[in-house]
Design an enzyme around this catalytic site. Structure first.
Site, PDB file in Angstrom:
ATOM      1  N   ASP A 246       0.729  -0.978  -0.117  1.00 30.49           N
ATOM      2  CA  ASP A 246       0.338  -0.198   0.174  1.00 30.49           C
ATOM      3  C   ASP A 246       0.519   0.860  -0.184  1.00 30.49           C
ATOM      4  O   ASP A 246       2.026   1.710   0.801  1.00 30.49           O
ATOM      5  CB  ASP A 246      -0.866  -0.032   1.356  1.00 30.49           C
ATOM      6  CG  ASP A 246      -1.287   1.168   1.699  1.00 30.49           C
ATOM      7  OD1 ASP A 246      -1.592   2.698   0.868  1.00 30.49           O
ATOM      8  OD2 ASP A 246      -2.549   1.079   2.643  1.00 30.49           O
TER       9      ASP A 246
ATOM     10  N   LYS B 117       3.088  11.026  -3.600  1.00 28.99           N
ATOM     11  CA  LYS B 117       1.933  10.418  -4.366  1.00 28.99           C
ATOM     12  C   LYS B 117       1.022  11.725  -5.079  1.00 28.99           C
ATOM     13  O   LYS B 117       0.423  11.612  -5.617  1.00 28.99           O
ATOM     14  CB  LYS B 117       0.950   9.352  -3.599  1.00 28.99           C
ATOM     15  CG  LYS B 117      -0.872   8.738  -3.836  1.00 28.99           C
ATOM     16  CD  LYS B 117      -0.899   7.867  -2.722  1.00 28.99           C
ATOM     17  CE  LYS B 117      -1.718   7.224  -3.158  1.00 28.99           C
ATOM     18  NZ  LYS B 117      -2.036   5.919  -2.192  1.00 28.99           N
TER      19      LYS B 117
ATOM     20  N   GLU C 278      -7.065   0.940  -4.943  1.00 28.84           N
ATOM     21  CA  GLU C 278      -7.622   0.499  -3.063  1.00 28.84           C
ATOM     22  C   GLU C 278      -8.393   0.010  -2.851  1.00 28.84           C
ATOM     23  O   GLU C 278      -8.496  -0.584  -2.265  1.00 28.84           O
ATOM     24  CB  GLU C 278      -7.180   1.969  -2.683  1.00 28.84           C
ATOM     25  CG  GLU C 278      -5.438   2.335  -2.655  1.00 28.84           C
ATOM     26  CD  GLU C 278      -5.231   3.551  -2.773  1.00 28.84           C
ATOM     27  OE1 GLU C 278      -6.206   4.203  -2.632  1.00 28.84           O
ATOM     28  OE2 GLU C 278      -3.814   3.884  -2.925  1.00 28.84           O
TER      29      GLU C 278
ATOM     30  N   ASP D 279     -12.927   6.043   2.757  1.00 26.59           N
ATOM     31  CA  ASP D 279     -11.580   6.150   2.760  1.00 26.59           C
ATOM     32  C   ASP D 279     -11.208   7.331   3.414  1.00 26.59           C
ATOM     33  O   ASP D 279     -10.964   8.534   2.710  1.00 26.59           O
ATOM     34  CB  ASP D 279     -10.362   5.270   1.853  1.00 26.59           C
ATOM     35  CG  ASP D 279      -9.667   5.303   2.376  1.00 26.59           C
ATOM     36  OD1 ASP D 279      -8.772   5.763   3.292  1.00 26.59           O
ATOM     37  OD2 ASP D 279      -7.830   4.486   1.550  1.00 26.59           O
TER      38      ASP D 279
END
Ligand code: AMP
Length: 619
Positions: free
Chosen positions: A23, A87, A187, A211
């Site tokens: 992850d 990211k 994800e 999330d």
């Protein structure tokens, strides 16, 4: 389960090659595997350590590089040399991030706004791919250290909304870290796998994955049918998360203690301490009703009720996103059968309460919300290792893929919503005698004319041996691999001449763009159909004009002057209509020309046959 073998020569236990699940997060990254003995996914922790590796890279003056926890202190002491949130920059140009440039304390290069961003540290420049590769390398080392075996293969997760460029960048970062990235997985897909959702073949389910991390919020609606994970919609806010809750508490305390902006600027460590205490208070309030502490000798406190009052507006924003995602998926709350909670901030009781109330059901929050994505990636890795042969997890293409054909028309090879991996081949041919090359232009989109779609790539198949028009057989094949990367191959089957290209668009599409393209295709459907039939009629008209012209030139001696005259007149009529916009007129003119030339063609054929037969004995 991973296979264990015995090395006959040494008698020692040998583990089959381990594929890890990673992850790669905005704030934290983790690596997980399927435990060889229990068959259960576990995250890899250093001895007594934390499973989370902060996604931080620090560059020291002396050329040293530190990652994760070791880089954390430098966030405050050397913000210019300490890279966080890389990211957010993956697969992005400066134009994409310019509105948020002040968010980053390090230098993002803005000289060429169209190309991918670079980050300047001292006199060196790094791409987000390189920076991410440092974090991946750290995870690889950690895994090798704990497993005591080389780790060369991985599955890496990305947000469901990541476009081609961002996925490709993630894959490249893996490669740079020495990892063979077997699959890029969404994800939310990984999170649902961690809860075993989608693992049985027969189940068909619609689920929501909520999330809420430190700095980002995503809601994804997935439909899972027989191991295929289809992303129905995604929504969210790339700048909303637990950090906002910390800031709200800081604001609350500053108010109470009357700390002015001036005092903060004078004492930068004060704002740092305030922020750290605020996070501590927030975490504490996930299990208690009151937090008491002190800052620089001053007493501070906050109750759960007070905190919830501060948090509510932020959580409401996430609930609005959930409603939007449902709407975009064309669903209502009742259609959602499972809700999976991901991200550290879903530990806040008010988050669970409000999300539970919105969806009207019990939530999946049994697993550690920081770990679910990595655990799911490990399950996917195990499936890829061939340990669970019954399952093949698939994703779906968001837009149609095709090539440009005569008249600028889009010829779709892989329709939108196709399962991937997917392979399709179709044959085409040349338009001109002796044509040695064919230009292949690859497009993505739903419109009938390529000019309204998005061009992904273009290449030439050259070296086709001279043949009359229509004789070469050019097979164009599209292969979309499991990561959604397209490989286009063109092969002339008679000669074997071949050319291929991997489509790595520098800029993929955002969710909004995909949405807009789909919407456009619906609003323009009627005019698209009309344009397509006109273009098809014009293409057919052009072909028959070319063939007739060829025919006349070749067979002049077999036709009378009168015949040639009337044929030419019909050709002129057709040519005139071709520039107009009435497809029926074009079709009528084609018909007329066809009717006229057919008897000539038959006569020429008869003559040719009788000439060929002459002098030949039958029997
Ligand atoms: P992630 O990005 O998923 O690692 O989430 C990190 C976020 O979760 C940070 O904002 C943390 O402060 C927050 N977080 C972690 N533990 C808790 C907790 N027990 N209660 C509330 N928030 C938490």
């Amino acid at each position: 389960m991973a296979k264990i073998g015995i090395n006959i020569a040494t008698g020692s236990l040998q583990q089959a090659e381990m594929i890890v699940g990673i992850d790669l997060g905005t704030t934290n990254s983790l690596v997980a595997i399927l435990h060889p003995e229990t068959g259960k996914p576990v995250v890899l922790k250093e001895f007594h350590g934390n499973a989370l590796v902060p996604s931080l890279v620090h560059f020291g003056e002396n050329g040293s590089v530190s990652i994760g926890d070791q880089a954390r202190p430098f966030l405050i002491t050397e913000p210019h040399n300490t890279i966080f949130s890389v990211k957010r920059l993956m697969g992005k140009s400066y134009n994409d991030v310019r509105d948020y440039a002040s968010f980053f304390s390090y230098r993002i290069i803005d000289d060429n706004t169209e190309s991918l961003v670079k980050i300047q540290v001292g006199n060196r420049f790094y791409s987000p791919i390189e920076l991410s590769s440092f974090i991946l390398k750290e995870l690889k080392n950690r895994a090798e250290h704990i497993l005591k075996t080389p780790v060369n293969k991985a599955v890496i997760t990305v947000p469901a909304y990541f476009n081609d460029a961002q996925r490709q960048a993630t894959r490249d970062a893996g490669k740079l870290a020495g990892l063979d990235v077997l699959r890029i997985v969404n994800e939310p897909t990984a999170a649902s796998l961690a809860y075993g959702i989608g693992l049985s073949k027969e189940s068909s389910k619609t689920i929501a994955v909520y999330d809420l991390g430190g700095g980002t919020f995503d809601i994804s609606i997935l439909r899972i049918t027989g191991g295929i994970f289809e992303v129905l919609s995604t929504h969210g806010d790339t700048y909303l998360g637990g950090d906002d809750l910390d800031r709200a508490i800081v604001g609350y305390w500053r108010n109470k203690l009357s700390i002015t902006e001036e005092e903060l600027t004078k004492d930068p460590s004060l704002s740092q301490v305030l922020r750290l205490r605020a996070e501590e208070a927030k975490r504490h309030l996930s299990g208690h009703d009151q937090f008491d502490g002190s800052i620089n000798g001053m007493d501070i406190s906050i109750t759960k009720d007070e905190f919830e009052e501060l948090a509510r507006p932020f959580i409401e924003r996430t609930i609005n996103s959930c409603a939007r995602a449902l709407q975009d998926a064309g669903l209502i709350v009742k259609d959602i059968e499972e809700v999976v909670m991901v991200g550290g901030s879903t530990r806040v009781p008010l988050v669970k309460q409000m999300v539970g109330e919105f969806f009207g059901r019990k939530l999946h929050d049994e697993l550690n919300p920081d770990e679910v994505v990595a655990l799911g990636a490990a399950i996917q890795a195990d499936i890829l290792a061939g340990n669970n042969k019954d399952l093949l997890l698939l994703d779906i293409t968001p837009l149609s893929l095709g090539i440009e054909t005569m008249g600028g028309l889009m010829d779709v090879l892989i329709p939108r919503n196709s399962k991937i991996p997917s392979r399709v081949g179709r044959q085409y041919t040349t338009q001109k005698d002796g044509q040695a090359g064919i230009k292949i232009s690859v497009y993505q989109g739903e419109r009938d004319l390529v000019k309204d779609n998005r061009k992904l790539a273009e290449f030439n198949l050259t070296g086709i041996p001279a043949m009359p028009a229509g004789l070469p057989k050019v097979e164009i094949s599209f292969l979309v691999n499991a990561d959604g990367i397209l490989l286009v191959r063109a092969k002339e089957l008679r000669s074997g001449v071949e050319q291929s290209i991997e489509v790595k668009p520098q800029y993929g599409l955002s969710d909004e763009e995909v949405e807009r393209m789909l919407l456009d295709s619906i609003t323009h459907a009627k005019e698209d159909i009309a344009t397509r039939s006109l273009v098809e009629a014009q293409t057919e008209g052009k072909q028959i004009l070319d063939t007739t012209e060829n025919f006349i030139v070749k067979n002049q001696s077999l036709l009378t002057e009168e015949e040639i005259k009337i044929t030419r007149a019909a050709m002129n009529d057709l040519t005139a209509f071709m520039n107009g916009s009435d497809k029926d007129q074009i079709h009528a003119a084609i018909e007329k020309l066809n009717d006229l030339s057919r008897p000539f063609a038959e006569r020429v054929m008869d003559i040719a046959i009788s000439t060929a037969m002459k002098g030949k004995k039958i029997g």
